[in-house]
Design an enzyme around this catalytic site. Structure first.
Site, PDB file in Angstrom:
ATOM      1  N   ARG A 136       3.032  17.682   7.668  1.00 35.94           N
ATOM      2  CA  ARG A 136       2.454  16.518   8.341  1.00 35.94           C
ATOM      3  C   ARG A 136       0.972  16.721   8.628  1.00 35.94           C
ATOM      4  O   ARG A 136       0.170  15.791   8.556  1.00 35.94           O
ATOM      5  CB  ARG A 136       3.218  16.207   9.626  1.00 35.94           C
ATOM      6  CG  ARG A 136       2.715  14.934  10.311  1.00 35.94           C
ATOM      7  CD  ARG A 136       3.556  14.542  11.503  1.00 35.94           C
ATOM      8  NE  ARG A 136       4.829  13.976  11.084  1.00 35.94           N
ATOM      9  CZ  ARG A 136       6.016  14.506  11.327  1.00 35.94           C
ATOM     10  NH1 ARG A 136       6.086  15.628  12.012  1.00 35.94           N
ATOM     11  NH2 ARG A 136       7.108  13.929  10.928  1.00 35.94           N
ATOM     12  N   ALA A 137       0.576  17.959   8.957  1.00 36.57           N
ATOM     13  CA  ALA A 137      -0.826  18.226   9.270  1.00 36.57           C
ATOM     14  C   ALA A 137      -1.714  17.926   8.068  1.00 36.57           C
ATOM     15  O   ALA A 137      -2.804  17.358   8.216  1.00 36.57           O
ATOM     16  CB  ALA A 137      -0.992  19.676   9.708  1.00 36.57           C
TER      17      ALA A 137
END
Length: 703
Positions: A275-276
């Protein structure tokens, strides 16, 4: 309706304003979490953002804000006929910390269901926030069951309601913005990861900027409408820049070099999951569009990392958030940008009201006041409401530790030692069934949890037990003259569902810091044990307090708070030395619990006394120290305070004084080793059993 404070009039807070505007440009970034001390314009800036968002087209009369061109096929108010849409401003919906589950996701209209026999759904706040902003002030204080619902909606972009025979699904895509004061407790990692960006804010220490905050505040209070009018031009320019950046966003190119920089940065900081990387890519693209460029540069990736990674990097719960900027620069320098071709002159609009060029980090950085448009109007005023412009307060109990001269003649003060490595502790809980705040420690009657039965409501009905209500009303239908489909239900028939879950407690630590604990290895082990218990309290969402006693008396080193990292910091700095005023520590605990009982009567306390049981000083109280400590312990036991004594006595000769103290307190005594979930004693027992079993097996084979 009161005139809102203009976004462009907020003084300073460049990162905060930039993060909010990037989400306005690209809602796919995923929202913002704003962390900071009180009085730093967090709420003011967030509430002012909605005025800068473009208006939205909606289907007239649709309670779920469907877009006319692409209505939700599963909309509960659908299907929608083709036709012109209505235009309205983007909404900002506030989720109160104490909201109910039904208020958040919606609920069955019980009155219509029972009276008319129809299933009618009343939308909640998630439906109101669709295509707008969902704002949670003090998001770290939100109840766990609401956090779970937010996680589901944020992950799926939709809200699902399954209850009392009703099954409803509607779109719920919103910009999630939360503000919090870390001193009041941290946020669950699962929800923390759902915020695209995070920003740390603090009050300025520059006198000139603080003066400007006060000046604007006073001007706003004197004439809110006139103050907003003076900033209307700047608001319009920033709004136009947001619209232009949104239009430019699809044209921004995210090249292979930028993607490598993003991937290497996320790998270098050991963030979990992917997700980062995705959030960084979207943020860097939004930064380029905000600057009026069509390609992502290294400075965009760097700024995106500073906003998207601090709350995602792997760290212990008590580590301060942040990013090592030297490491970030070293990683990015391994992938230099190619020489970009010069962009054509951008169309009017993306440059923004401050006239800054590409690479701008937010509106108004060129002005002396930190606001857009350079020099503000002379008569303009505040940065935020008065409560947000106050200087930070020093927390109670943060006074310096007593000096070596105050140790009561029990020996010199020893320097603070570092805590030993923390470990997983055994479960400590308060006996009985409580009714406190939602948590994960002791059994309690809760609004959410396992349904255990039904009862007549005491006051306002909050959770209907439908089956019990129908069962109570069914025998009286003939007498009440029922003739239609609906069930004839009276108020006396209503039944409240009773549920059992877990509550958070107040864990009050009373730590012996006297000379008898001063051996470095011993105090290191004691601090490691208390730190382990603090970690356990963090995971179980408890409030914690810290009392220390040594020398001539005791002090409340940390008043009860949800910020267990503050307790860990105080513990790390704790020196030792002096005599042992055990009674003073217990009496301070008694007074602290009395005050806390008035503030939060439903939260049950758990007293954890960390000591070897010695009592060598009565302090200012006078009398026999041991007898005074026993009387103090019995007073706590008489008031029903659940207690645990962590026995720190070591060496071949043991006096067993901690066990005597535990008996007076009416609770168990556990050794430092026995506190471990996988204690050494249990390990030795298991090994001995295994060795005996193996030996017996070998003997049988030999026979």
């Amino acid at each position: 309706m009161s005139t809102p404070y203009p976004f462009t009039a907020v003084v300073g807070q460049t990162d905060l304003r930039l993060a909010l505007l990037l989400n306005a440009v690209s809602p796919a970034v995923g929202g913002v979490l704003v962390r900071g001390e009180k009085g730093t314009a967090k709420s003011t800036a967030v509430r002012a953002l909605s005025a800068l968002l473009p208006q939205v087209d909606v289907v007239p009369g649709c309670r779920f804000s469907c877009a006319p061109g692409a209505p939700d096929p599963a909309c509960p108010d659908g299907p929608h006929e083709p036709g012109p849409g209505a235009v309205r401003p983007a909404r900002m919906v506030e989720l109160p910390v104490g909201a109910s589950e039904d208020r958040l996701v919606g609920a069955l209209d019980i009155e219509r269901a029972l009276a008319e026999g129809v299933k009618a759904f009343e939308p909640g706040l998630l439906a109101d926030a669709h295509r707008g902003i969902l704002y949670v002030d003090e998001v770290n204080l939100l109840h766990d069951h609401l956090i779970d619902l937010l996680l589901d909606a944020a992950a799926m972009g939709a809200s699902y309601v399954e209850r009392e025979g009703v099954s409803v699904r509607h779109a719920a895509r919103f910009l999630l913005v939360g503000t919090m004061n870390p001193e009041e407790g941290e946020l669950r990692p699962q929800l923390l990861d759902r915020f695209g960006l995070t920003v740390e804010v603090a009050a300025s220490r520059e006198p000139a900027q603080r003066v400007e905050v006060v000046r604007r505040r006073l001007a706003y209070e004197d004439d809110p409408a006139g103050f907003a009018t003076r900033w209307a031009g700047d608001e319009h320019e920033v709004r136009a820049r947001v619209v232009a950046a949104r239009a430019l966003l699809p044209k921004v190119s995210l090249g292979d070099t930028a993607l490598l920089q993003i991937a290497a940065t996320c790998a270098g900081f050991e963030v979990d999951g992917m997700r980062a990387d995705i959030v960084m890519a979207r943020t860097a693209t939004a930064l380029a569009a905000w600057a009026g460029r069509t390609e992502v540069r290294k400075e965009d990736v760097r700024q995106a990392a500073l906003l998207a990674l601090p709350h995602r990097r792997r760290r212990n719960p008590f580590d301060a958030p942040g990013l090592d900027e030297d490491l970030l620069d070293r990683i990015l320098d391994e992938f230099p940008d190619e020489e970009p071709e010069p962009d054509p002159d951008p169309e009017p609009g993306p440059e923004g009201p401050d006239g800054n060029g590409p690479g701008d980090s937010g509106p108004g950085d060129g002005g002396p006041d930190g606001g857009p448009g350079g020099t503000p109007p002379q008569e303009s005023g505040p940065d935020a409401p008065a409560s947000e412009a106050e200087a930070p307060q020093t927390p109670q109990g943060s006074e310096q530790q007593p000096s070596g001269q105050e140790n009561g003649g029990g020996g010199p003060e020893q320097a603070a030692v570092r805590a030993a490595e923390p470990f997983r502790t055994k479960m400590l809980s308060v006996p009985g069934l409580g009714e406190g705040a939602s948590g994960r420690r002791s059994r309690a009657r809760t609004a959410h949890g396992r349904t255990t039965g039904a009862q007549r409501p005491r006051g306002h009905l909050t959770k209907l037990h439908l089956a019990a209500t129908i069962q109570a009303a069914a025998p009286h239908q003939k007498a009440r003259g029922r003739s239609g489909r609906g069930l004839v239900v009276r108020k006396d028939d209503l039944r409240q569902a009773t549920r059992e879950g877990r509550e958070g407690n107040l864990v009050l630590f009373v730590v012996d810091a006297s000379g008898s604990m001063a051996a470095r290895q011993r105090m290191s082990a004691v601090k490691g044990a208390v730190l382990s218990l603090l970690l356990d309290a963090y995971q179980r969402r408890d409030k914690v307090g810290l009392i220390t006693f040594r020398g001539a008396g005791a002090q409340l080193a940390l008043p009860p708070t949800s910020s267990v990292d503050a307790a860990a910091a105080r513990l790390e700095q704790l020196p030792t030395g002096g005599r042992t005023p055990l009674a003073a520590g217990l009496l301070t605990a008694h007074e602290t619990l009395r005050i806390e009982r008035l503030r939060d009567p439903s939260r049950r306390p758990l007293l954890v006394v960390v000591t070897d049981g010695r009592a060598t000083s009565a302090g200012a109280l006078g009398g026999d120290p041991r007898e005074l400590s026993r009387r103090s312990a019995r007073m706590l036991a008489a008031e029903g305070v659940a207690s645990v004594v962590v026995d720190c006595e070591s060496g071949p000769v043991r006096l067993g004084l901690a066990g005597v103290l535990a008996a007076d307190l009416g609770g168990p005594a556990v050794s430092l080793d026995g506190l471990r979930a996988d204690s050494l004693a249990g390990l030795v027992k298991n090994v001995r059993t295994a060795v005996t079993s193996q030996s017996s097996h070998t003997n049988r084979r030999a026979a």
